[in-house]
Each structure stands twice: as C-alpha cells, then as structure tokens.
Design a protein around this motif. Structure first.
Motif, PDB file in Angstrom:
ATOM      1  N   UNK A 197      32.219  43.374  49.647  1.00 62.45           N
ATOM      2  CA  UNK A 197      32.424  44.899  50.494  1.00 62.45           C
ATOM      3  C   UNK A 197      33.772  45.656  50.494  1.00 62.45           C
ATOM      4  N   UNK A 198      33.661  46.913  50.306  1.00 61.83           N
ATOM      5  CA  UNK A 198      34.805  47.598  50.122  1.00 61.83           C
ATOM      6  C   UNK A 198      35.352  47.608  48.670  1.00 61.83           C
ATOM      7  N   UNK A 199      34.633  47.135  47.782  1.00 60.82           N
ATOM      8  CA  UNK A 199      34.921  47.317  46.374  1.00 60.82           C
ATOM      9  C   UNK A 199      35.586  45.997  45.871  1.00 60.82           C
ATOM     10  N   UNK A 200      35.126  45.713  44.594  1.00 63.88           N
ATOM     11  CA  UNK A 200      35.883  44.318  43.935  1.00 63.88           C
ATOM     12  C   UNK A 200      37.170  44.843  43.454  1.00 63.88           C
ATOM     13  N   UNK A 201      37.399  45.719  42.872  1.00 65.47           N
ATOM     14  CA  UNK A 201      38.693  46.151  42.353  1.00 65.47           C
ATOM     15  C   UNK A 201      39.845  46.258  43.430  1.00 65.47           C
ATOM     16  N   UNK A 202      39.404  46.741  44.567  1.00 65.40           N
ATOM     17  CA  UNK A 202      40.224  46.909  45.764  1.00 65.40           C
ATOM     18  C   UNK A 202      40.631  45.670  46.233  1.00 65.40           C
ATOM     19  N   UNK A 203      39.633  44.582  46.181  1.00 65.19           N
ATOM     20  CA  UNK A 203      40.074  43.279  46.571  1.00 65.19           C
ATOM     21  C   UNK A 203      40.753  42.527  45.739  1.00 65.19           C
ATOM     22  N   UNK A 204      40.608  42.761  44.368  1.00 64.71           N
ATOM     23  CA  UNK A 204      41.579  42.386  43.345  1.00 64.71           C
ATOM     24  C   UNK A 204      42.989  42.825  43.523  1.00 64.71           C
ATOM     25  N   UNK A 205      43.156  44.067  43.829  1.00 68.30           N
ATOM     26  CA  UNK A 205      44.576  44.747  44.040  1.00 68.30           C
ATOM     27  C   UNK A 205      45.126  44.113  45.235  1.00 68.30           C
ATOM     28  N   UNK A 206      44.321  43.659  46.458  1.00 68.23           N
ATOM     29  CA  UNK A 206      44.783  43.130  47.409  1.00 68.23           C
ATOM     30  C   UNK A 206      45.460  41.684  47.122  1.00 68.23           C
ATOM     31  N   UNK A 207      44.632  41.016  46.414  1.00 69.64           N
ATOM     32  CA  UNK A 207      45.161  39.755  45.684  1.00 69.64           C
ATOM     33  C   UNK A 207      46.509  39.529  45.055  1.00 69.64           C
ATOM     34  N   UNK A 208      46.643  40.831  44.343  1.00 73.76           N
ATOM     35  CA  UNK A 208      47.500  41.138  43.500  1.00 73.76           C
ATOM     36  C   UNK A 208      48.862  41.264  44.310  1.00 73.76           C
ATOM     37  N   UNK A 209      48.499  41.818  45.347  1.00 69.17           N
ATOM     38  CA  UNK A 209      49.881  42.156  46.346  1.00 69.17           C
ATOM     39  C   UNK A 209      50.183  40.902  46.877  1.00 69.17           C
ATOM     40  N   UNK A 210      49.185  40.122  47.410  1.00 67.16           N
ATOM     41  CA  UNK A 210      49.424  38.875  48.058  1.00 67.16           C
ATOM     42  C   UNK A 210      50.484  38.037  47.199  1.00 67.16           C
ATOM     43  N   UNK A 211      50.101  37.875  45.855  1.00 69.48           N
ATOM     44  CA  UNK A 211      50.589  37.218  44.977  1.00 69.48           C
ATOM     45  C   UNK A 211      51.837  37.887  44.158  1.00 69.48           C
ATOM     46  N   UNK A 212      52.076  38.855  44.856  1.00 70.87           N
ATOM     47  CA  UNK A 212      53.369  39.668  44.060  1.00 70.87           C
ATOM     48  C   UNK A 212      52.731  39.845  42.389  1.00 70.87           C
ATOM     49  N   UNK A 213      51.823  39.731  42.268  1.00 66.40           N
ATOM     50  CA  UNK A 213      51.213  39.933  40.518  1.00 66.40           C
ATOM     51  C   UNK A 213      50.885  41.376  40.360  1.00 66.40           C
ATOM     52  N   UNK A 214      51.440  42.130  39.631  1.00 66.45           N
ATOM     53  CA  UNK A 214      51.544  43.326  39.221  1.00 66.45           C
ATOM     54  C   UNK A 214      50.312  43.651  38.155  1.00 66.45           C
ATOM     55  N   UNK A 215      50.102  42.579  37.509  1.00 67.56           N
ATOM     56  CA  UNK A 215      49.127  42.485  36.503  1.00 67.56           C
ATOM     57  C   UNK A 215      47.666  42.732  37.112  1.00 67.56           C
ATOM     58  N   UNK A 216      47.485  42.138  38.337  1.00 66.85           N
ATOM     59  CA  UNK A 216      46.372  42.295  39.176  1.00 66.85           C
ATOM     60  C   UNK A 216      45.989  43.595  39.626  1.00 66.85           C
TER      61      UNK A 216
END
Ligand code: ADP
Ligand code: MG
Length: 760
Positions: free
Chosen positions: A21-40
């Motif tokens: 819910x809210x979009x898969x890509x958006x979720x991945x982006x949020x994970x990327x933020x949490x991990x400071x992983x720009x690639x994500x």
C-alpha cells in the motif's frame, strides 16, 4: 516486511508498483533513506519512470543490489508502516513522518524551508511546464523549453574525458533532433530503437551543433497524461518527480484540513473559494488561468497578513518620541569635514531627516536612492545630529562585507567629528564583543555599526536615539522594530530598490519617504555592452588594458539555486583559469557564498585595498559594495540575471572619476532575453528597468524572482500584485477598525507570518 518477498509479489502482480500500500517504489525509496543507500532511492525513481515492460529487469537489478549491499530488513518496520491517523493537527506533523521521507530527504526538504506537511502544501511551484500538447520538432526554437513526442531512431553513449554523454536521434513527422543526456549513463539501458518517447527539453546550440538537452522524459507514451505540470525549486538529491509525488500525496490525504482564515465577506467580495481548493489548483491546475486565479488568492491573503502585521506593530510603537534639539548650526561643521560637496538632493533629504528628528513623534523614514546616489553620507549626517543631541546611533547592514565597508568609511569621518564608532558582527571575537557591549551600556560608544549581531539580546544601548538600516529589503519590519524595541528611537531605512512612490507608500505604510534623485556630479555614465561568448577573448584583452592603467575589475558568475554546486565549481575553475592563463601578470581573487564570513571579508578587504586586481565573484557582491577604483564589471551568463539584479551589479562600478564599463557576456537565445540585454544596455534608470523587468517576465514564471529586493514574500510579488496590495491595504484598515467582526485568528496568523518571514 521482507523486501525480497515484496519483490516477488511485485513481479507476480505484473509490476504495477502495487506490492504494498502506498506504492512499492515509494517503500523502497523509504528503505533507501533509512539505510542512507542512494542506489535504492535512485532505483525507486527509475522504477516509477519505467514502462511495465522494462520493470521486471529493474526488479532483478534491485535483487542484485540488495545482495551487493548485504541488505538486512530493519527491525522497526511496524512503526514506519503505521497507517496515518488524520486529525486536525496533522498538518503540523514533520514531513519525516511520511512513508517516503527518511532522515535524508527530510534534511533536503528542510533546506528548502519545508518542515511540516503544511509547509509542503505551501511549497508552491515556481513555474509550470505545459505538457498538454507536444510541439513538432521542426518548430522548436533555440533557448525555449518544449515537449516533443518522437521515435527513437538511434542512440549511443559517448564517454568523454569528464562527462558521459548520451545522444539519441529522435524523429517525428516534421523532422529530426539530437536529444542529449549528460552524466546519466543508466538512461541508455532504458532506451530502445524505434520506441516512442516523450521528452521535455531545451533546444540549444553547442559548438555549432543543435541539440535538445533533456530535462525530463517519459518512456511510456501510452501512460502519458497531457497536463500542466508544476516545477518546484529543486535541490540535488530531490528530483522533481519526487517532490511532485510527495506533494500529491499530502494533497490527497491532508489537503482538506487547510482552514480558511479570510473573513467570509472578503472572500465573497473577491470571489475566492476555499483555501484548500486554491492550493490544489496551484499544484495541479487545469489551465494557466486557474493557476493564476489561485495564485492571486494566496497572494492577496499574504499581503493582507503583511498589512495587518504592519499596523499591529505600528500600534505597539510608542507615540512619544525623542527630541533631538541640538543647535541647528551643526550642519556646516559636518559639511566642512566631508571630502566632497553634497548634492542638492542629499541636502534636501538631510533637511527632511533633521526636521523629523526635532519633532516629538518618533521618526520613521525611508530613504530611497539609486545605487551610487550617496546614501551613506546622509546616514552619517543623521548619526552626527543624534550624537550632538547626546544620543547613541546604530547602523545595521545586511551582510558582514557591507557592515565592514560602512565602518571603514564612517569611522574615520565621524572620529574627526568626535564620535566613537565601533563595529559588531558575527565574526567579532567574543572578548571584543564583551568589551563593546560593556562600553555600549556605559555610553562610551556613540555609533555602533554591524549586522544582525546588533539585535541580539545582550546588545543594549544606554541611550539609543537613532537606528538606521541599510539596504532595507534584507530586513523586515520586525527587525526594524527589534532594534528600537525598548526605546523611542528614530528609525531611518535606506534602500536602493526603485519602488514607485505610490507602491512604496502602500508597502511601507508605516514609513515616510525621502528620495535622493540626483547622482553626485562628475560621474561618467557607465557604458554597458551586451555581447556573446565569441567576444570573450577580446573582452579579456580589454580588461587587461584597464588593469594596466591600474584599475580593477569585477567578474561575476551566476549562482542560481538549482545547480548551485555546478555554478560554484565553475566560479572556482574560472578564477583558476584566469589566474593561470589570462591575467597572468595580475592578482585574481575569488569570493563566493560558501566562504565563511571572515574569509569573505578578507578577500573583499584586499580587493578594496588594491591588493588584488580582478575579483571573481558569485552574486554575493550584489549590494552596496563600494570600490571606486573598479572600472569594469563583467557579468557572465548575464541572461540568467533579471534586469534589477544586473542594475544592482552595475551599480558597483562607476563610482570614481574614470570611465567605467559594464560588459554583459550572454548566450541569450530567446527574444525576451535579447530584449532584456538591449534594455539594460540603453538605460541607467532603475525605475525604467524595474518596470521593464516586470513586463518581460513570462507568464509561467510568476513565482520566485525576488530580485527586486523587495520584502521576501513567499507568494505575492509586490510589483506584479500592486493592485492586490492596494486592496489589502484598505481591507487591513477596515479590519483594524472592526468592520469584519472578530478577526483574532487572522491577526494571530499575521504576526506568525511576520515572524516566519523575518526568520528567513
Ligand atoms: P549608495 O547610495 O549606493 O549607498 P554610497 O553612499 O556608497 O552610495 O556612495 C557612493 C560613492 O559616492 C561613495 O564613494 C561616496 O563617497 C561618493 N559620494 C557620495 N556623495 C557624494 C557627493 N555629493 N559628491 C561626490 N561623491 C559622493
Ligand atoms: Mg549603500
């Protein structure tokens, strides 16, 4: 939630970005933020942009990426995933509470002034892109951005020494164009021969070749929705697509929470709908008319609050002022001590000030005078009278450089007249600061010059009689009053902004106006020439000749927010290039906005002292700086500046007896840009330029461009919205007289607004 099983789910369900819910890509982006992983985060942006057919490959790529970074799911998933509970106070929530916003994005947003969901709603577009109708390739014009829809004929990635250039030849029924992406090699994998693509870009000529520089693109024309898209103030790491997505989400979920504060009668009078609708229309307008309607509604509200705030703060100012009744004969003494003869305009304005000072009501006066008209000496005359009446004076400037410069000119002059003058800025050492504050309290200092440092809590004058602010636009009403908060001191505000008289009177409803409408004699009018880059070398040779005569030159590079880093880089490189290859026998200094204040002051001081000959600078030299020996102002990429700004820059030269030259090096392709260059070359009159500037600004550009140096309003532009301002002016009067019943919320907001404006 395990990301790998989500990937599977997303793949199985047809890559519709719907695995969560809210979009898969958006979720991945949020994970990327949490991990400071720009690639994500980058991956997420690409995923959204990609067609369904290409998405499975991207999912594979994500799997590989996770393996390579040794991804482990975070523990506190449940809180991050909590569904938002929407309540009245939700708009005050920090953006970081949004699923797509992690600490990193929140930081970028904070730099843009966005902290809460409400801020995001009021983060308004600065322009729009019209994506309703693609343009035939054959009709593209140089320097103009446009949307095209075409077929990819061929493409290739070129690895040059420092850049990677992706070129794609695109064809439509009318013709062919070469589209170019810089440093985005990954786009290559998304392109496919013979596929259709929609591209927003700008036709430019580079090294004699026409190319279409891509700003945005869409690889799935079938999913493309013709519409007007907003363009926001950008920042590296926060793509337009992401901002749009964030705002869109807040709009749908929270937009309805925006409350109306206008008295209903006023809303009715102007035909304004609910605030939430106006905000919605600004972010997603159906047409330009709707956008302009909405913008003017918000502009009106902003102006109304400002007008109310002015009246409220004026009400707080004491009615009883100070009498500065020293003998009239002081003026001749002053005139004797200064190194030149005052102009009639200067004398008249000094007289107006002296009259005010002798009255029992506190003075509130605005001195308007074009650059170089000699406002500083007028300030000195006022300070002298203040001193002669046994009071202390303060002079506040918006930047350290300016404060320092005022100190350098005024200190020796006033000392001759017996005044003790000191300087207080952010970079004054703390021991020195203590000493100054102490002496100030004991009235051992007569005049204190400085920056914002003057209005800090601890700085208390024993007997403040006069507070002057220079280049007023950088300060707001509140700072003006802060300086005089606990006293009845007179206020003098100086500005070079060419505001028409009626506008000034409305805008600064609490000030009276004096105009210095005459330049000191003997000034040779500055010669202004606009030329393109073919003349660059010739111009350097010209500057070289001036340097050999012992003169100095400014070279200004633009620094515009979006590509700040790049611009900074180019200033640094330019300085180096000039030093090593062009002005090899001269000293080249560099000044830019990222430098610390003492460093800037040092660079400026050595230029002022003639220890450097050429000063390469980003626009930090814009206001007030005075170097009479500088005779050349070269502005690079001049088409990126507004007329008012160019005029300000030009005002830095032509202050001595020699002929001065302003050279505008430009690559103006569009008609308006060329027109701007023509006008500035032909006119030296700030008022003429300000009006032309307004006329020449395009319809898509109505936000931003605060270049007139008027108060930093978020939405309204007091020039463009002069009519709204007049309306707000009289409505505010009526509100103060109680014509609209209880308006306490509005007044509260007005104060709040003022506080916010002043803080920035
Ligand atoms: P601005 O109005 O832009 O602040 P300044 O006060 O910095 O202008 O003055 C610009 C220059 O003109 C200064 O070098 C100042 O000494 C000089 N100047 C000011 N008034 C006169 C005058 N009446 N005659 C000759 N030079 C003057
Ligand atoms: Mg000045």
């Amino acid at each position: 939630m395990d990301i790998r099983s989500l990937i599977n789910k997303e793949a199985k369900s047809g890559c519709h970005d719907s695995a969560i819910f809210g979009g898969f890509a958006a979720w991945v982006a949020a994970q990327g933020e949490v991990f400071s992983c720009d690639e994500m985060t980058n991956w997420a942006d690409r995923y959204v942009a990609e067609s369904l057919a290409m998405r499975p490959a991207l999912l594979e790529e994500l799997r590989a990426l996770l393996d390579s970074i040794d991804y482990k799911p975070p523990k506190e998933q449940s809180t991050a995933m909590a569904a938002p509970i929407i309540s009245k106070g939700s708009l005050a929530l920090p953006v970081v509470k949004m699923r797509q916003v992690g600490e990193k994005r929140a930081q970028i947003l904070r730099k843009l002034g966005v902290e809460t969901l409400e801020d995001l709603l009021f983060f308004l577009p600065r322009a729009y892109r019209d994506w309703r109708q693609p343009k035939p390739i054959a009709q593209l014009c140089y320097g103009e951005s446009a949307l095209i829809r075409a077929r990819i004929k061929e493409y290739r990635l070129i690895n040059a020494r420092r850049v990677q250039i992706l070129k794609a030849w695109l064809v439509d029924d009318s013709g062919m164009i070469c589209a170019v992406w810089y440093n985005q090699p990954y786009v290559e994998k998304q392109l496919q021969q013979d596929k259709e693509i929609i591209v927003w870009g700008c036709l430019e000529k580079r090294y004699g070749q026409s190319e279409f520089t891509v700003q945005e693109y869409e690889l799935t024309p079938e999913a493309f929705i013709p519409q007007i898209v907003p363009l926001y103030r950008g920042y590296a790491g926060l793509p337009q697509k992401t901002i749009r997505r964030l705002i869109n989400q807040v709009l749908t979920q929270y937009g309805h929470l925006l409350e109306d504060t206008l008295p209903p009668q006023l809303a009715l009078k102007y035909g304004y709908g609910p605030l939430s609708q106006a905000v919605q229309a600004l972010h997603a307008p159906k047409d330009f008319h709707q956008a302009e309607q909405a913008r003017s509604q918000l502009a009106y509200e902003e102006l109304l609050k400002m007008q109310l705030a002015l009246r409220l703060s004026r009400g707080e100012r004491a009615r009883q002022g100070l009498l500065m009744s020293c003998e009239q004969s002081i003026l001749p003494t002053f005139l004797q001590e200064i190194p030149f003869k005052l102009t009639n305009a200067q004398l008249r304005v000094i007289k107006e000030i002296y009259d005010d000072m002798e009255k029992a009501t506190p003075m509130s006066r605005l001195i308007q005078g074009d650059v170089g008209s000699g406002k500083t000496i007028v300030a000195a005359a006022a300070l002298y009278k203040c001193y002669k009446s046994s009071y202390q004076g303060a002079l506040m400037a918006p930047t350290e450089i300016l404060a320092q410069q005022h100190y350098n000119t005024l200190q020796p002059l006033l000392l001759k007249l017996g005044l003790q003058v000191e300087l207080l800025t952010g970079s004054t050492s703390s021991a020195e600061k203590r000493r100054i504050i102490m002496a100030l309290g004991e009235h051992k200092i007569d005049v204190l010059i400085g920056t914002h440092a003057l209005i800090q809590d601890k700085v208390n004058f024993a007997r403040l009689g006069l507070a002057i602010t220079d280049e007023q636009h950088r300060f707001g009403v509140r700072q003006r009053s802060l300086l005089t908060q606990n006293s009845l001191a007179d206020i003098l505000v100086m500005t070079a902004t060419p505001i028409p008289r009626t506008l000034a009177l409305t805008l600064y409803a609490d000030l009276r106006l004096s105009v210095i409408d005459e330049l000191p004699p003997g000034r040779k009018p500055i010669r202004t020439d606009a030329v393109d880059y073919r003349y660059e070398q010739r111009i350097y040779r010209f500057i070289e000749k001036e340097l050999q005569k012992g003169r100095q030159a400014f070279i200004v590079c633009p620094l515009v927010d979006e590509s700040e880093k790049l611009d900074l880089q180019s200033a640094v490189e330019l300085a180096q290039h000039l030093r090593e290859e062009v002005f090899t026998f001269h000293r080249v200094g560099l000044l830019h906005g990222r430098m610390k204040a003492p460093e800037k002051a040092g660079v400026m001081a050595s230029f002022a002292a003639g220890e450097t000959d050429v000063l390469v600078a980003t626009t930090v030299i814009e206001v007030g700086v005075n170097i009479p020996n500088a005779t050349v102002m070269l502005v690079r990429d001049a088409e990126r500046f507004g007329l008012a700004q160019l005029h300000q820059l030009r005002g830095r030269i032509g202050r001595g007896a020699q002929q001065s030259y302003c050279i505008l090096l430009h690559q103006a392709h569009s008609d308006t840009a060329r027109e701007r260059m023509r006008i500035i070359s032909q006119s030296n009159d700030g008022f003429v330029l300000a009006e032309a500037d307004l006329r020449l600004r395009g319809p898509g550009e109505f936000f931003g461009s605060r270049q007139h140096g008027l108060p930093e309003l978020a939405i309204a532009d007091v020039f463009r919205d002069a009519k709204l301002l007049a309306a707000a002016h009289s409505d505010a009067d009526a509100i103060m007289q109680g014509a609209y019943g209880d308006t306490s919320t509005l007044k509260l907001l007005a104060r709040e607004k003022l506080r916010l404006l002043e803080r920035n």
